[in-house]
Design a protein around this motif. Structure first.
Motif, PDB file in Angstrom:
ATOM      1  N   LEU A 163       4.102  -8.936  -1.829  1.00 58.97           N
ATOM      2  CA  LEU A 163       3.403  -9.542  -0.691  1.00 58.97           C
ATOM      3  C   LEU A 163       3.937  -9.033   0.638  1.00 58.97           C
ATOM      4  O   LEU A 163       3.159  -8.767   1.574  1.00 58.97           O
ATOM      5  CB  LEU A 163       3.525 -11.063  -0.765  1.00 58.97           C
ATOM      6  N   PHE A 164       5.253  -8.887   0.748  1.00 56.37           N
ATOM      7  CA  PHE A 164       5.834  -8.383   2.003  1.00 56.37           C
ATOM      8  C   PHE A 164       5.449  -6.926   2.230  1.00 56.37           C
ATOM      9  O   PHE A 164       5.143  -6.522   3.358  1.00 56.37           O
ATOM     10  CB  PHE A 164       7.351  -8.545   1.971  1.00 56.37           C
ATOM     11  N   THR A 165       5.441  -6.142   1.165  1.00 56.99           N
ATOM     12  CA  THR A 165       5.011  -4.738   1.274  1.00 56.99           C
ATOM     13  C   THR A 165       3.562  -4.663   1.717  1.00 56.99           C
ATOM     14  O   THR A 165       3.203  -3.859   2.590  1.00 56.99           O
ATOM     15  CB  THR A 165       5.188  -4.013  -0.072  1.00 56.99           C
ATOM     16  N   LEU A 166       2.723  -5.497   1.125  1.00 62.50           N
ATOM     17  CA  LEU A 166       1.300  -5.508   1.488  1.00 62.50           C
ATOM     18  C   LEU A 166       1.107  -5.923   2.942  1.00 62.50           C
ATOM     19  O   LEU A 166       0.337  -5.299   3.684  1.00 62.50           O
ATOM     20  CB  LEU A 166       0.554  -6.472   0.560  1.00 62.50           C
ATOM     21  N   HIS A 167       1.825  -6.969   3.358  1.00 59.71           N
ATOM     22  CA  HIS A 167       1.734  -7.416   4.754  1.00 59.71           C
ATOM     23  C   HIS A 167       2.116  -6.306   5.722  1.00 59.71           C
ATOM     24  O   HIS A 167       1.399  -6.022   6.682  1.00 59.71           O
ATOM     25  CB  HIS A 167       2.654  -8.621   4.968  1.00 59.71           C
ATOM     26  N   ARG A 168       3.227  -5.662   5.451  1.00 64.99           N
ATOM     27  CA  ARG A 168       3.718  -4.620   6.356  1.00 64.99           C
ATOM     28  C   ARG A 168       2.797  -3.399   6.349  1.00 64.99           C
ATOM     29  O   ARG A 168       2.509  -2.823   7.399  1.00 64.99           O
ATOM     30  CB  ARG A 168       5.148  -4.243   5.975  1.00 64.99           C
ATOM     31  N   PHE A 169       2.334  -2.996   5.166  1.00 67.98           N
ATOM     32  CA  PHE A 169       1.430  -1.843   5.068  1.00 67.98           C
ATOM     33  C   PHE A 169       0.168  -2.080   5.891  1.00 67.98           C
ATOM     34  O   PHE A 169      -0.269  -1.206   6.653  1.00 67.98           O
ATOM     35  CB  PHE A 169       1.065  -1.592   3.605  1.00 67.98           C
ATOM     36  N   LEU A 170      -0.425  -3.250   5.755  1.00 69.95           N
ATOM     37  CA  LEU A 170      -1.693  -3.537   6.433  1.00 69.95           C
ATOM     38  C   LEU A 170      -1.510  -3.634   7.949  1.00 69.95           C
ATOM     39  O   LEU A 170      -2.366  -3.170   8.715  1.00 69.95           O
ATOM     40  CB  LEU A 170      -2.294  -4.829   5.879  1.00 69.95           C
ATOM     41  N   LEU A 171      -0.401  -4.227   8.393  1.00 76.25           N
ATOM     42  CA  LEU A 171      -0.149  -4.299   9.835  1.00 76.25           C
ATOM     43  C   LEU A 171       0.035  -2.901  10.422  1.00 76.25           C
ATOM     44  O   LEU A 171      -0.560  -2.565  11.460  1.00 76.25           O
ATOM     45  CB  LEU A 171       1.095  -5.147  10.106  1.00 76.25           C
ATOM     46  N   ILE A 172       0.842  -2.080   9.768  1.00 76.91           N
ATOM     47  CA  ILE A 172       1.078  -0.719  10.263  1.00 76.91           C
ATOM     48  C   ILE A 172      -0.217   0.093  10.225  1.00 76.91           C
ATOM     49  O   ILE A 172      -0.501   0.878  11.141  1.00 76.91           O
ATOM     50  CB  ILE A 172       2.187  -0.029   9.446  1.00 76.91           C
ATOM     51  N   TYR A 173      -1.020  -0.103   9.179  1.00 81.28           N
ATOM     52  CA  TYR A 173      -2.284   0.624   9.060  1.00 81.28           C
ATOM     53  C   TYR A 173      -3.219   0.274  10.216  1.00 81.28           C
ATOM     54  O   TYR A 173      -3.872   1.151  10.797  1.00 81.28           O
ATOM     55  CB  TYR A 173      -2.948   0.303   7.729  1.00 81.28           C
ATOM     56  N   ALA A 174      -3.273  -1.008  10.576  1.00 86.44           N
ATOM     57  CA  ALA A 174      -4.110  -1.422  11.703  1.00 86.44           C
ATOM     58  C   ALA A 174      -3.627  -0.776  13.006  1.00 86.44           C
ATOM     59  O   ALA A 174      -4.435  -0.303  13.813  1.00 86.44           O
ATOM     60  CB  ALA A 174      -4.090  -2.950  11.828  1.00 86.44           C
ATOM     61  N   THR A 211      -8.304  -5.455   7.979  1.00 86.53           N
ATOM     62  CA  THR A 211      -6.918  -5.096   7.690  1.00 86.53           C
ATOM     63  C   THR A 211      -5.957  -6.100   8.310  1.00 86.53           C
ATOM     64  O   THR A 211      -4.999  -6.556   7.660  1.00 86.53           O
ATOM     65  CB  THR A 211      -6.619  -3.681   8.218  1.00 86.53           C
ATOM     66  N   LEU A 212      -6.187  -6.467   9.559  1.00 80.40           N
ATOM     67  CA  LEU A 212      -5.341  -7.468  10.217  1.00 80.40           C
ATOM     68  C   LEU A 212      -5.428  -8.820   9.506  1.00 80.40           C
ATOM     69  O   LEU A 212      -4.415  -9.514   9.335  1.00 80.40           O
ATOM     70  CB  LEU A 212      -5.750  -7.626  11.679  1.00 80.40           C
ATOM     71  N   LEU A 213      -6.642  -9.186   9.092  1.00 78.14           N
ATOM     72  CA  LEU A 213      -6.841 -10.470   8.419  1.00 78.14           C
ATOM     73  C   LEU A 213      -6.040 -10.532   7.112  1.00 78.14           C
ATOM     74  O   LEU A 213      -5.344 -11.520   6.839  1.00 78.14           O
ATOM     75  CB  LEU A 213      -8.323 -10.687   8.136  1.00 78.14           C
ATOM     76  N   PHE A 214      -6.105  -9.468   6.319  1.00 78.98           N
ATOM     77  CA  PHE A 214      -5.393  -9.468   5.049  1.00 78.98           C
ATOM     78  C   PHE A 214      -3.870  -9.339   5.251  1.00 78.98           C
ATOM     79  O   PHE A 214      -3.094  -9.806   4.412  1.00 78.98           O
ATOM     80  CB  PHE A 214      -5.921  -8.358   4.142  1.00 78.98           C
ATOM     81  N   SER A 215      -3.462  -8.716   6.354  1.00 82.47           N
ATOM     82  CA  SER A 215      -2.041  -8.687   6.671  1.00 82.47           C
ATOM     83  C   SER A 215      -1.532 -10.101   6.928  1.00 82.47           C
ATOM     84  O   SER A 215      -0.467 -10.496   6.448  1.00 82.47           O
ATOM     85  CB  SER A 215      -1.789  -7.804   7.901  1.00 82.47           C
ATOM     86  N   ALA A 216      -2.319 -10.882   7.685  1.00 81.50           N
ATOM     87  CA  ALA A 216      -1.953 -12.271   7.951  1.00 81.50           C
ATOM     88  C   ALA A 216      -1.964 -13.094   6.665  1.00 81.50           C
ATOM     89  O   ALA A 216      -1.067 -13.909   6.419  1.00 81.50           O
ATOM     90  CB  ALA A 216      -2.910 -12.866   8.976  1.00 81.50           C
TER      91      ALA A 216
END
Length: 280
Positions: A163-174, A211-216
């Motif tokens: 979950l932390f990897t997914l959060h960080r990946f999506l934030l950086i991608y945005a 992407t931001l939504l799924f990061s949150a």
């Protein structure tokens, strides 16, 4: 003061410090135990090497940005710092050599990001890969600051790590998508393709906000594994990134992007550090 600030920002010392903060946060959230100081120094020097190599290869003729003008004036310094970073990375790699396989993964991802700028075959063909620039950069930052510390600590797969990897990946991608918006003209002139080349404005904007939504959402799902204040620190940069979207589309300022938006990658880590310092 501005000269000192430019030096810290444009020699990539700032972004290297952001990387260390992000690794510290991963250590805290995931409870990782390994030779942290050695790993911090390895990543710091590796970041200095890779970013100065990247900017050394970046031509300044396509843009009037303050950073590219600075790079043009101090291109020899970029090359020297690349060498210093390489020497430091090799020195601190040696105590970590038993983890050579996972460390090599980070090195390969890092090189793939800058490889399209190398003016020789077979590197130039990478310029034709759609979305490569955005994905390579996002992947290397997520890998080095999240997965790599876990691998070095020999931690197995777990829900907090996923979950932390997914959060960080999506934030950086945005955040990288915002850079793509800004760099579309220079990328076209250099022959480097990115996601923005293939998607229209509306589609890319939709992808950005999803992407931001799924990061949150992935941050919220970490609730059972950490405290509510820590979840709050993860959500703050997602919110700030969303609020800065329109400004980033209008204002191509190097300070906004390389200090503001790059800094957002490490903002939750900084808030987490402040939280731990105030309430140990």
């Amino acid at each position: 003061m501005k000269s000192i600030f430019n030096f810290i920002l444009f020699t990539s010392v700032f972004i290297a410090l952001c990387a260390l903060l992000m690794i510290w946060q991963a250590n805290q959230l995931l409870g990782l135990q390994y030779p942290r100081q050695t790993f911090y120094l390895f990543v710091f020097f590796s970041t200095i090497c890779s970013y100065n190599f990247h900017w050394y290869l970046t031509p300044g003729s396509y843009s009037s940005s303050e950073r590219l003008q600075w790079v043009d004036r101090y291109r020899d310094l970029m090359l020297m710092l690349c060498g210093v970073g390489l020497a430091g990375a090799l020195f601190y790699f040696w105590p970590l050599r038993s983890h050579w396989l996972v460390l090599s993964g980070g090195a390969i991802l890092t090189f793939l990001y800058s490889a399209p700028k190398v003016p020789y075959k077979p590197f130039t063909w990478l310029r034709r890969i759609a979305v490569g620039k955005t994905l390579f950069l996002t992947a290397v930052w997520t890998y080095v600051t999240t997965l790599l510390p876990a691998f070095v600590a020999n931690q197995g797969l777990s829900w907090p790590l996923v979950l932390f990897t997914l959060h960080r990946f999506l934030l950086i991608y945005a955040i990288c998508i915002l850079f793509d918006f800004r760099d579309v003209e220079s990328d076209k002139k250099e022959g480097i393709r990115s996601l923005i080349t293939y998607l229209d404005y509306r589609s890319l904007n939709r992808l950005y906000y999803i992407t931001l939504l799924f990061s949150a959402l992935s941050a919220v799902l970490l609730g059972p594994y950490t405290s509510v204040p820590v979840i709050g620190t993860l959500l703050v940069p997602v919110l700030v990134t969303g609020l800065l979207t329109k400004k980033a589309h209008r204002d191509p300022s190097d300070y906004l992007f390389y200090f503001g938006l790059d800094g957002l990658m490490a903002l939750s880590a900084l808030l987490h550090l402040m939280l731990v310092s105030l309430f140990p």
